[in-house]
Structures are given as C-alpha cells and as structure tokens.
Design a protein around this motif. Structure first.
Motif, short mmCIF file in Angstrom:
data_model
loop_
_atom_site.label_atom_id
_atom_site.label_comp_id
_atom_site.label_asym_id
_atom_site.label_seq_id
_atom_site.Cartn_x
_atom_site.Cartn_y
_atom_site.Cartn_z
N LEU A 1 11.24 11.95 -50.00
CA LEU A 1 10.25 12.79 -50.67
C LEU A 1 9.11 11.97 -51.26
N LYS A 2 9.41 10.76 -51.71
CA LYS A 2 8.41 9.95 -52.39
C LYS A 2 7.77 8.89 -51.48
N ASP A 3 8.51 8.42 -50.50
CA ASP A 3 8.00 7.32 -49.68
C ASP A 3 8.67 7.31 -48.31
N ARG B 1 -2.74 -1.56 -47.89
CA ARG B 1 -2.96 -0.59 -48.97
C ARG B 1 -1.80 0.38 -49.10
N HIS B 2 -1.12 0.63 -47.99
CA HIS B 2 -0.06 1.63 -47.98
C HIS B 2 1.32 1.05 -48.30
N ASP C 1 3.78 4.30 -48.41
CA ASP C 1 3.41 5.61 -48.95
C ASP C 1 3.66 6.71 -47.92
N LEU C 2 3.78 7.91 -48.42
CA LEU C 2 3.88 9.07 -47.53
C LEU C 2 2.57 9.25 -46.78
N GLY C 3 2.64 9.74 -45.59
CA GLY C 3 1.43 10.01 -44.82
C GLY C 3 0.85 8.77 -44.16
N THR C 4 1.56 7.68 -44.17
CA THR C 4 1.07 6.45 -43.54
C THR C 4 1.29 6.54 -42.04
N ASN C 5 0.31 6.08 -41.27
CA ASN C 5 0.41 6.12 -39.81
C ASN C 5 1.28 4.94 -39.35
#
Length: 142
Positions: free
Chosen positions: A122-124, A83-84, A100-104
C-alpha cells in the motif's frame, strides 16, 4: 724434586686420535642438525608466504565481488530513477530496493527478467534482485 709421569707414546697417540675423532664427529652432527633446522625454517617461511598469497587472493576476490554488486545495484537504481528510491539493502543473495508507488519498473523488468521479484504494498513497491546469478555470469564473463 718434581716427578712427571709420562705415558707411553702409543697411549698418548690413541687418546689424541680418539679426542680428534670425537670433535670431528660433534662438528658433523652439529652440521646435520643445523641443516635440518634451516630446511624446516625455510619450509615454514614458504608456508607463511603461501598463506599470505592465499589471503591476498581471497581479499582481491572479495573486493571484485563487492565492486560487481555495487555496480549492479547502482545500475538498478539508475534504471528506476534515484528520485523514486527510498531504501537499498543487500540481504543474503538479494538486493532489496524499496521504491515509491507509481514508479515505472519496465526497464528493470527488461534487464533482470524473472530474477527481479516485485511486490506492491500500500505504501511502496519492493524489488528483490537475485545477485547470485548475476555474480556467476559476471565472474564467468571475466
């Protein structure tokens, strides 16, 4: 009246003997010529078979490497979570995965360690996994 001139028997015998020797010599030369041609033809066929086998081996190795790369990228994507993932590319000896940002990415860091380069924008987030060492280890493993 018809007059036939006959040569003496010794002369006729030598002419027949010489022509027989020439004919036998021609057959012998033809035999050796055809033997050489056949040997050359067999050598060419063997060389073409060897080239075909080498090409098949090369293609099989390429397919094997392709499968290893595909499995590694698939594993990396599964560790991140599909999904990320935004994009997956293979550039030279690296697999570039854009997420994506914030992906573990902890699981990815544990599996690949320093061979996974991570850059946060900033975006990814861009993850570059070095496939060269992975391929070497998988090939040596088999």
């Amino acid at each position: 009246m018809i007059v036939a001139v006959k040569t003496n028997s010794k002369k006729r015998f030598f002419i027949k003997l010489a022509s027989a020797i020439v004919v036998v010599g021609m057959f012998i030369l033809y035999y050796f010529h055809m033997s050489n041609e056949f040997a050359n033809q067999q050598k060419k066929e063997q060389e073409s078979k060897l080239k075909a086998v080498e090409i098949d081996n090369k293609l099989a190795k390429q397919k094997k490497l392709e499968r290893i790369i595909y499995k590694e990228v698939e594993t990396a994507v599964d560790l991140i979570g599909q999904r990320h993932v935004q994009d997956v590319k293979i550039i030279s000896h690296r697999a570039l995965i854009v997420v994506d940002l914030g992906t573990n990415l902890d699981a990815l860091k544990v599996r690949y360690g320093s061979s996974a380069l991570i850059k946060k924008d900033l975006k990814d987030i861009k993850v570059a996994i070095d496939l060269k060492y992975i391929l070497e280890s998988k090939i040596n493993e088999d």
